[in-house]
Motif scaffolding. Structure first.
Motif, PDB file in Angstrom:
ATOM      1  N   MET A   1      -5.389   3.221 -23.562  1.00 33.15           N
ATOM      2  CA  MET A   1      -4.306   2.288 -23.467  1.00 33.15           C
ATOM      3  C   MET A   1      -4.442   1.271 -24.592  1.00 33.15           C
ATOM      4  O   MET A   1      -5.524   0.770 -24.863  1.00 33.15           O
ATOM      5  N   VAL A   2      -3.357   0.963 -25.240  1.00 37.10           N
ATOM      6  CA  VAL A   2      -3.333  -0.032 -26.302  1.00 37.10           C
ATOM      7  C   VAL A   2      -2.659  -1.285 -25.775  1.00 37.10           C
ATOM      8  O   VAL A   2      -1.588  -1.226 -25.172  1.00 37.10           O
ATOM      9  N   GLU A   3      -3.301  -2.414 -25.999  1.00 33.89           N
ATOM     10  CA  GLU A   3      -2.715  -3.691 -25.600  1.00 33.89           C
ATOM     11  C   GLU A   3      -2.165  -4.371 -26.849  1.00 33.89           C
ATOM     12  O   GLU A   3      -2.816  -4.384 -27.888  1.00 33.89           O
ATOM     13  N   ARG A  16      -5.995  -4.417 -29.275  1.00 34.66           N
ATOM     14  CA  ARG A  16      -7.106  -4.015 -28.430  1.00 34.66           C
ATOM     15  C   ARG A  16      -6.827  -2.650 -27.835  1.00 34.66           C
ATOM     16  O   ARG A  16      -5.719  -2.374 -27.388  1.00 34.66           O
ATOM     17  N   ILE A  17      -7.848  -1.838 -27.816  1.00 29.25           N
ATOM     18  CA  ILE A  17      -7.759  -0.506 -27.209  1.00 29.25           C
ATOM     19  C   ILE A  17      -8.765  -0.450 -26.074  1.00 29.25           C
ATOM     20  O   ILE A  17      -9.942  -0.763 -26.261  1.00 29.25           O
ATOM     21  N   ASN A  18      -8.301  -0.081 -24.908  1.00 31.70           N
ATOM     22  CA  ASN A  18      -9.201   0.146 -23.774  1.00 31.70           C
ATOM     23  C   ASN A  18      -9.531   1.627 -23.755  1.00 31.70           C
ATOM     24  O   ASN A  18      -8.679   2.458 -23.509  1.00 31.70           O
ATOM     25  N   SER A  19     -10.788   1.936 -24.038  1.00 31.94           N
ATOM     26  CA  SER A  19     -11.214   3.328 -24.056  1.00 31.94           C
ATOM     27  C   SER A  19     -12.114   3.595 -22.855  1.00 31.94           C
ATOM     28  O   SER A  19     -12.475   2.684 -22.121  1.00 31.94           O
ATOM     29  N   GLU A  59     -17.269  -6.651 -26.093  1.00 34.73           N
ATOM     30  CA  GLU A  59     -16.290  -5.786 -26.762  1.00 34.73           C
ATOM     31  C   GLU A  59     -16.764  -5.429 -28.162  1.00 34.73           C
ATOM     32  O   GLU A  59     -17.434  -6.214 -28.820  1.00 34.73           O
ATOM     33  N   GLN A  60     -16.414  -4.229 -28.584  1.00 35.51           N
ATOM     34  CA  GLN A  60     -16.687  -3.806 -29.955  1.00 35.51           C
ATOM     35  C   GLN A  60     -15.636  -4.431 -30.868  1.00 35.51           C
ATOM     36  O   GLN A  60     -14.456  -4.482 -30.531  1.00 35.51           O
ATOM     37  N   LEU A  61     -16.050  -4.898 -32.025  1.00 36.80           N
ATOM     38  CA  LEU A  61     -15.157  -5.509 -32.998  1.00 36.80           C
ATOM     39  C   LEU A  61     -15.144  -4.670 -34.262  1.00 36.80           C
ATOM     40  O   LEU A  61     -16.203  -4.305 -34.779  1.00 36.80           O
TER      41      LEU A  61
END
Length: 123
Positions: A1-3, A16-19, A59-61
């Motif tokens: 999902m992409v926010e 932000r991408i929720n993986s 979170e990964q940046l």
């Protein structure tokens, strides 16, 4: 999902991408050029630092885009953020970028991989 990104400008855009392995935040950058004023560069790096500081530690940046910088090949001076495959000499924008990376524990990823000479820089 992409926010969708919560902030954006002509020079900074976040998304932000929720993986399945956790959230990743991408910051797309278009930094001021070498001939920009010091005030413009200072304002840009202050805004970028603010964006980086707003990202939770879990979170990964990933920073990507055009920093208009040359970081050079001095791995000995910047071992935590510059790999052994840098190119050329550092310029003023490269100094700023390396300082930002050192402060936030980031690295210049493409300097860690050996590539063909024609793929090392863009002109």
């Amino acid at each position: 999902m992409v926010e969708p990104g919560s902030n954006g400008s002509e020079q900074l855009l976040t998304f932000r991408i929720n993986s399945t392995t956790g959230p990743l935040t991408f910051v797309n950058v278009y930094a001021p050029t070498l001939n920009a004023t010091l005030e413009t560069k200072d304002r840009f790096y202050e805004n970028l630092t603010s964006v980086i500081n707003s990202i939770p530690d879990n979170e990964q940046l990933i920073l990507l885009g055009d920093f208009n910088a040359r970081v050079g090949a001095d791995n000995d001076s910047w071992p935590s953020c510059l790999g052994k495959f840098g190119v050329g000499k550092m310029n003023e924008n490269g100094q700023r970028l390396l300082e930002l990376c050192a402060f936030h524990n980031l690295c210049i990823a493409n300097s860690y991989f050996q590539t063909k000479p024609q793929h090392k820089v863009s002109w």
